[in-house]
Scaffold this motif. Structure first.
Motif, PDB file in Angstrom:
ATOM      1  N   GLY A  71       0.863  -1.178   0.000  1.00 52.77           N
ATOM      2  CA  GLY A  71       0.000   0.000   0.000  1.00 52.77           C
ATOM      3  C   GLY A  71       0.894   1.221   0.000  1.00 52.77           C
ATOM      4  N   MET A  72       0.700   2.113  -0.943  1.00 48.47           N
ATOM      5  CA  MET A  72       1.446   3.383  -0.926  1.00 48.47           C
ATOM      6  C   MET A  72       0.524   4.471  -1.447  1.00 48.47           C
ATOM      7  SD  MET A  72       4.173   2.909  -4.011  1.00 48.47           S
ATOM      8  CE  MET A  72       4.329   1.153  -4.243  1.00 48.47           C
ATOM      9  N   GLY A  80       0.807  21.415  -7.927  1.00 51.65           N
ATOM     10  CA  GLY A  80       0.132  20.697  -9.011  1.00 51.65           C
ATOM     11  C   GLY A  80       0.835  19.397  -9.387  1.00 51.65           C
ATOM     12  N   ARG A  81       2.054  19.195  -8.837  1.00 52.64           N
ATOM     13  CA  ARG A  81       2.789  17.979  -9.217  1.00 52.64           C
ATOM     14  C   ARG A  81       2.334  16.777  -8.388  1.00 52.64           C
ATOM     15  NH1 ARG A  81       9.056  18.694  -9.761  1.00 52.64           N
ATOM     16  NH2 ARG A  81       8.898  19.464  -7.638  1.00 52.64           N
ATOM     17  N   ILE A  82       2.690  15.592  -8.899  1.00 47.30           N
ATOM     18  CA  ILE A  82       2.335  14.352  -8.188  1.00 47.30           C
ATOM     19  C   ILE A  82       3.520  13.965  -7.303  1.00 47.30           C
ATOM     20  CG2 ILE A  82       1.715  11.934  -8.452  1.00 47.30           C
ATOM     21  CD1 ILE A  82       0.720  12.673 -11.315  1.00 47.30           C
ATOM     22  N   HIS A  83       3.231  13.741  -6.020  1.00 50.04           N
ATOM     23  CA  HIS A  83       4.275  13.371  -5.054  1.00 50.04           C
ATOM     24  C   HIS A  83       4.005  11.944  -4.595  1.00 50.04           C
ATOM     25  CE1 HIS A  83       5.395  17.680  -4.271  1.00 50.04           C
ATOM     26  NE2 HIS A  83       4.207  17.823  -4.818  1.00 50.04           N
ATOM     27  N   LEU A  84       4.958  11.088  -4.874  1.00 53.68           N
ATOM     28  CA  LEU A  84       4.819   9.677  -4.527  1.00 53.68           C
ATOM     29  C   LEU A  84       5.694   9.430  -3.300  1.00 53.68           C
ATOM     30  CD1 LEU A  84       3.616   7.059  -5.620  1.00 53.68           C
ATOM     31  CD2 LEU A  84       5.502   6.970  -7.248  1.00 53.68           C
ATOM     32  N   PHE A  85       5.095   8.861  -2.229  1.00 55.28           N
ATOM     33  CA  PHE A  85       5.828   8.724  -0.965  1.00 55.28           C
ATOM     34  C   PHE A  85       6.509   7.353  -0.854  1.00 55.28           C
ATOM     35  CE2 PHE A  85       6.168   8.115   3.697  1.00 55.28           C
ATOM     36  CZ  PHE A  85       6.983   9.205   3.971  1.00 55.28           C
ATOM     37  N   ALA A  89      10.803   1.941  -1.101  1.00 60.80           N
ATOM     38  CA  ALA A  89      10.748   1.178   0.159  1.00 60.80           C
ATOM     39  C   ALA A  89       9.622   0.141   0.080  1.00 60.80           C
ATOM     40  CB  ALA A  89      10.528   2.126   1.332  1.00 60.80           C
ATOM     41  N   ASN A  90       8.513   0.517  -0.541  1.00 59.13           N
ATOM     42  CA  ASN A  90       7.396  -0.438  -0.667  1.00 59.13           C
ATOM     43  C   ASN A  90       7.769  -1.606  -1.573  1.00 59.13           C
ATOM     44  OD1 ASN A  90       5.670   2.232  -0.007  1.00 59.13           O
ATOM     45  ND2 ASN A  90       4.583   0.373   0.600  1.00 59.13           N
ATOM     46  N   PHE A  91       8.429  -1.316  -2.702  1.00 60.14           N
ATOM     47  CA  PHE A  91       8.773  -2.417  -3.612  1.00 60.14           C
ATOM     48  C   PHE A  91       9.840  -3.328  -2.983  1.00 60.14           C
ATOM     49  CE2 PHE A  91       7.044   0.457  -7.095  1.00 60.14           C
ATOM     50  CZ  PHE A  91       5.853  -0.252  -7.173  1.00 60.14           C
ATOM     51  N   LEU A 134      -4.158   9.425  -3.745  1.00 62.14           N
ATOM     52  CA  LEU A 134      -4.436   8.244  -4.570  1.00 62.14           C
ATOM     53  C   LEU A 134      -3.738   7.061  -3.899  1.00 62.14           C
ATOM     54  CD1 LEU A 134      -5.835   7.585  -7.381  1.00 62.14           C
ATOM     55  CD2 LEU A 134      -3.504   7.279  -8.210  1.00 62.14           C
ATOM     56  N   TYR A 135      -4.522   6.104  -3.435  1.00 60.49           N
ATOM     57  CA  TYR A 135      -3.953   4.915  -2.797  1.00 60.49           C
ATOM     58  C   TYR A 135      -3.538   3.944  -3.897  1.00 60.49           C
ATOM     59  CZ  TYR A 135      -3.459   0.975   0.413  1.00 60.49           C
ATOM     60  OH  TYR A 135      -2.975  -0.083   1.139  1.00 60.49           O
ATOM     61  N   ILE A 136      -2.366   3.360  -3.745  1.00 56.35           N
ATOM     62  CA  ILE A 136      -1.791   2.502  -4.793  1.00 56.35           C
ATOM     63  C   ILE A 136      -1.622   1.105  -4.220  1.00 56.35           C
ATOM     64  CG2 ILE A 136       0.257   2.191  -6.258  1.00 56.35           C
ATOM     65  CD1 ILE A 136       0.646   5.296  -5.921  1.00 56.35           C
ATOM     66  N   ARG A 137      -2.145   0.112  -4.891  1.00 60.18           N
ATOM     67  CA  ARG A 137      -2.139  -1.246  -4.364  1.00 60.18           C
ATOM     68  C   ARG A 137      -1.423  -2.199  -5.333  1.00 60.18           C
ATOM     69  NH1 ARG A 137      -5.086  -4.161  -0.595  1.00 60.18           N
ATOM     70  NH2 ARG A 137      -4.345  -2.560   0.793  1.00 60.18           N
ATOM     71  N   PRO A 138      -0.093  -2.348  -5.210  1.00 66.07           N
ATOM     72  CA  PRO A 138       0.602  -3.404  -5.957  1.00 66.07           C
ATOM     73  C   PRO A 138       0.254  -4.763  -5.344  1.00 66.07           C
ATOM     74  CG  PRO A 138       2.123  -1.705  -5.163  1.00 66.07           C
ATOM     75  CD  PRO A 138       0.839  -1.534  -4.427  1.00 66.07           C
ATOM     76  N   THR A 139       0.017  -5.752  -6.171  1.00 65.01           N
ATOM     77  CA  THR A 139      -0.428  -7.067  -5.689  1.00 65.01           C
ATOM     78  C   THR A 139       0.221  -8.165  -6.534  1.00 65.01           C
ATOM     79  OG1 THR A 139      -2.585  -6.062  -5.207  1.00 65.01           O
ATOM     80  CG2 THR A 139      -2.536  -8.458  -5.238  1.00 65.01           C
TER      81      THR A 139
END
Ligand code: COI
Length: 354
Positions: A71-72, A80-85, A89-91, A134-139
């Motif tokens: 979950g990230m 206006g930019r997209i910031h990915l937290f 570390a998640n991968f 935006l919640y991101i769910r790699p599975t």
């Protein structure tokens, strides 16, 4: 690895949600997919329309639960930019989960490239309001058809996304937590440190019982002595006792939270004493009664920084900080969100801009 880009035509795109977002209810237009088998490794990577999968009824994930996820979050900054937290570390954590579950390693750089493409395709799904993201769910799931118990020879990896607000119905207000010693979440030598679906399945009965009793989440104790605090259903846990911030150590049965690690770093940057040590539930109640314990808060991607206002354990109740959000929880909440929305200095390089 080449990633096919199949953009959904404007006319086929879904309407964006106009009411309260809640959590995990509205999926964006695209998803990232790729497949794995022994002969080809990872292949057929694509950004394509969010749609159903076709799975054989004997697909191994449906029987033996080889399923892991992450979950990230991506935030829309004031610029206006997209910031990915902290996506790397998640991968990296996903690969640790994969190793524990006998699943193939994901190519972290390629997957990161796929995620960037996905976020560009669904950029208009990233909400603007503060507090939403935006919640991101790699599975990853085992897709080989077969009923023998062994590692699958085929897997599907995918990433889906959804715009979200607060995870808990309370929003950022303090949550009430039910401490259980009737059920356990994970045992030493088990899979508690892996982000695998079965850990969540095993937690549902206790969560349902806690909710029936009027509590938002369950606080798990260790499986051996049922004495030491481990974690909450969807977050790690911290206690402010005297001038220390105490959190249980990562002994293998606790999820190594990325928000947990970020919060520990921030607290250290502020010159506060953070101690990872076993903490008994009795100590928590005693420290509340003698006035030493001032705050409890949870940390997680979905939950963010979530203050705890009350604990229930067997027949005992305690209220934390008068049931109100504590100063440190508030400061951490503001600081972490500040970094995530690009409003505060990101001194550790945690945010990736898209
Ligand atoms: C997260 O915090 O991202 C989680 O995965 C917890 C939960 C929503 C399953």
């Amino acid at each position: 690895m080449e990633i096919q880009l199949e953009i959904v035509p404007e006319s086929e795109r879904k309407a964006k949600p106009d009411a309260a977002l809640g959590f995990g209810r509205h999926m964006a237009d695209h998803m990232f997919v790729m497949s794995w088998d022994e002969a080809q490794g990872w292949h057929d990577a694509a950004i394509k329309k969010y749609a159903d999968f076709s799975l054989d009824p004997a697909a191994m994930v449906l029987h033996y639960g080889q399923a892991i996820f992450e979950g990230m979050k991506a935030f829309r900054g004031r610029d206006g930019r997209i910031h990915l937290f902290r996506p790397t570390a998640n991968f990296a954590r996903m690969n640790k989960s994969a190793q524990r579950m006998c699943m193939p390693q994901i190519p972290e750089d390629e997957v990161m490239k796929g995620l960037r493409m996905l976020l560009e395709a669904d950029a208009d799904w990233i909400p603007d309001e503060h507090g939403s993201s935006l919640y991101i769910r790699p599975t990853m799931i085992a897709t080989e058809a077969g009923l023998g118990v062994r590692p699958s020879n085929q897997y599907l990896f995918y990433i889906i996304t959804c715009p979200v607000g607060a995870y808990y119905p309370e929003g950022f207000d303090p949550v009430k937590i039910f401490v259980t010693d009737k059920y356990v979440r994970a045992v030493p030598g088990g899979v508690g440190a892996a982000k695998t679906a079965g850990n969540y399945a095993a937690s549902i009965m206790a969560a349902v019982e806690a909710q029936k009793a009027g509590y938002t989440q369950v606080l798990w104790l260790d499986a051996v002595e049922r004495k030491y605090v481990e974690e909450v259903g969807t977050m790690n846990i911290f206690f402010v006792i005297g001038d220390e911030v105490v959190t249980p150590p990562l002994t293998g049965s606790i999820l190594p939270g990325i928000t947990r690690q970020s919060v520990m770093q921030i607290l250290e940057d502020w010159g506060l004493r953070v101690v990872e040590r076993p903490i008994a539930i009795e100590e928590v109640f005693a420290a509340t009664e003698n006035g030493q314990l001032s705050e409890i808060f949870g940390t997680g991607t979905a939950a963010g920084i979530s203050p705890v206002g009350a604990l229930h354990y067997n027949d005992r109740d305690c209220t934390i900080n008068g049931g109100c959000t504590g100063q440190l929880s508030q400061r951490l909440f503001d600081h972490l969100q500040g970094i995530q929305y690009g409003e505060m200095e990101d001194s550790h390089g945690w945010v990736e801009n898209i």
